[in-house]
Design an enzyme around this catalytic site. Structure first.
Site, short mmCIF file in Angstrom:
data_model
loop_
_atom_site.label_atom_id
_atom_site.label_comp_id
_atom_site.label_asym_id
_atom_site.label_seq_id
_atom_site.Cartn_x
_atom_site.Cartn_y
_atom_site.Cartn_z
N ASP A 1 -30.00 19.56 38.37
CA ASP A 1 -29.92 20.73 39.25
C ASP A 1 -31.27 21.41 39.25
OD1 ASP A 1 -28.80 22.68 40.97
OD2 ASP A 1 -28.44 24.03 39.29
N SER A 2 -31.50 22.24 40.27
CA SER A 2 -32.73 23.03 40.31
C SER A 2 -32.80 23.98 39.12
CB SER A 2 -32.78 23.84 41.61
OG SER A 2 -31.65 24.69 41.66
N CYS B 1 -26.36 19.54 42.52
CA CYS B 1 -27.04 20.56 43.32
C CYS B 1 -26.73 20.25 44.77
CB CYS B 1 -28.54 20.47 43.05
SG CYS B 1 -29.52 21.58 44.07
N ASN B 2 -26.02 21.16 45.42
CA ASN B 2 -25.66 20.93 46.83
C ASN B 2 -26.89 20.92 47.72
OD1 ASN B 2 -22.50 21.27 47.21
ND2 ASN B 2 -23.22 22.52 45.51
N THR B 3 -27.87 21.75 47.36
CA THR B 3 -29.06 21.86 48.20
C THR B 3 -29.79 20.51 48.23
OG1 THR B 3 -29.16 24.17 47.55
CG2 THR B 3 -31.11 23.26 48.61
N TYR C 1 -34.19 26.14 44.99
CA TYR C 1 -34.50 25.17 46.05
C TYR C 1 -34.04 25.67 47.42
CZ TYR C 1 -35.59 21.13 42.98
OH TYR C 1 -36.15 20.25 42.10
N GLY C 2 -33.04 26.56 47.40
CA GLY C 2 -32.36 26.94 48.63
C GLY C 2 -33.21 27.61 49.68
N CYS D 1 -22.35 25.63 46.26
CA CYS D 1 -23.54 25.70 45.42
C CYS D 1 -23.03 25.69 44.00
CB CYS D 1 -24.32 26.99 45.72
SG CYS D 1 -25.63 27.30 44.51
N THR D 2 -23.62 24.86 43.16
CA THR D 2 -23.07 24.71 41.80
C THR D 2 -23.31 25.95 40.93
OG1 THR D 2 -25.05 23.46 41.19
CG2 THR D 2 -23.08 22.21 41.78
N HIS D 3 -24.14 26.88 41.39
CA HIS D 3 -24.27 28.14 40.66
C HIS D 3 -23.03 29.04 40.89
CE1 HIS D 3 -28.53 27.11 40.30
NE2 HIS D 3 -28.72 28.14 39.52
N GLU E 1 -30.14 32.99 37.95
CA GLU E 1 -31.20 32.42 37.10
C GLU E 1 -31.87 33.50 36.25
OE1 GLU E 1 -32.54 29.10 36.76
OE2 GLU E 1 -30.67 28.52 37.72
N1 DGL Z 1 -27.17 24.82 42.28
C1 DGL Z 1 -27.94 24.59 43.49
C2 DGL Z 1 -26.98 24.19 44.61
O1 DGL Z 1 -25.89 23.69 44.30
C3 DGL Z 1 -28.81 25.78 43.70
C4 DGL Z 1 -29.82 25.65 44.72
C5 DGL Z 1 -31.05 26.50 44.60
O2 DGL Z 1 -31.83 26.22 43.70
O3 DGL Z 1 -31.24 27.34 45.46
O4 DGL Z 1 -27.25 24.30 45.77
#
Ligand code: DGL
Length: 269
Positions: A7-8, A70-72, A39-40, A194-196, A162
């Protein structure tokens, strides 16, 4: 043997926690690209380059199979990676499809034509890059017809998580849910894309109300990984369990420990 989880930042820990519980004998190498999170707000090219670099790091750590938790990255980079980048003896899988299969009541890998499903009005909460990619709508259209999707780009939520600022994260979740409801007053399902966001799941549910079914990925990804490994036991790789970050290892360890409620020690990637 080990499977890579990427993940990011810290959001993928929600997936790691679920896969560890589902597959207690499988070691995992977790990589957080904390130096480049979030990353988003990045371009698709940038996300592609960073995700390829992260997958390479996990291949080097002895992982033949990497899960983009990470979905992004899954939305903006995975298809391009699968078409032209992934080495032949490696696999990279994303987190989108298990979620859409669950929402559209499909078994793993059911590729039958799209059909009507129970949910009709779906709210998608995701990062700006995931929303811009329209990957969710594309994958959904392969499987379901007649589903109205309203997407809300949740700027700021990943940064707040974060930073460990959960009060700000909660306020942002409430304002993004309000914004979504102005566009779609009565969603019957919501996707935490988003996994967050599972770290804020109770706040999403609270703001959406009890009648909205909230789908999040962790347990769905754990089930599909278990299924994949049963069919591909040769993809377990040679690595050893580890936590790696491109950021400040001490800071990332403290936050991860706070989120998972057990001591987690990251090393520099
Ligand atoms: N956990 C990432 C996701 O699922 C976060 C993306 C990010 O870093 O913005 O999209």
């Amino acid at each position: 043997m080990a499977v890579g989880i990427f993940d990011s930042g810290l959001g993928g820990l929600t997936v790691l926690d679920a896969v560890e519980k589902r597959l207690p004998d499988v070691p995992f190498v977790y990589l957080a690209d904390s130096a480049h999170a979030p990353y988003g707000v990045r371009t698709a090219d940038d996300i592609f380059d960073l995700t390829c670099a992260a997958a390479t790091r996990l291949f080097d750590a002895g992982c033949d199979l990497v899960i983009l938790a990470c979905n992004t990255a899954s939305a903006a980079a995975l298809r391009r990676m699968q078409e032209a980048w992934i080495p032949q003896d490696k696999r990279v899988l994303g987190v989108f499809v298990p979620l859409i299969e669950a929402m559209t009541e499909r078994q793993w890998g059911d590729n039958s034509p799209p059909r009507e499903v129970a949910v009709k009005h779906v709210a998608l909460f995701a990062t700006p890059a995931t929303v811009a990619s329209r990957a969710f709508q594309r994958e959904l259209a392969f499987r379901a017809i007649g589903v109205d999707v309203e997407a809300q780009a949740c700027g700021g939520v990943v940064d707040a998580i974060e930073e460990g600022d959960m009060i700000l994260a909660e306020a942002l979740v409430r304002s993004h849910v309000d914004a979504l409801k102005r566009k779609m007053p009565d969603p019957d399902a919501a996707i935490l894309g988003c996994t967050h966001y599972p770290l804020m799941q109770s706040h999403f549910q609270d703001a959406l109300g009890p009648d909205v079914r909230v789908f999040s990925q962790a347990s769905l990804v754990a089930d599909s990984l278990a299924d994949y490994l049963t069919r591909h036991p040769d993809m377990l790789g040679t690595g050893k369990s580890d936590f790696l970050t491109t950021g400040d290892a001490r800071r990332v360890s403290d936050r991860a420990t706070q989120f998972l409620r057990r001591r987690i020690t990251f090393q520099s990637a």
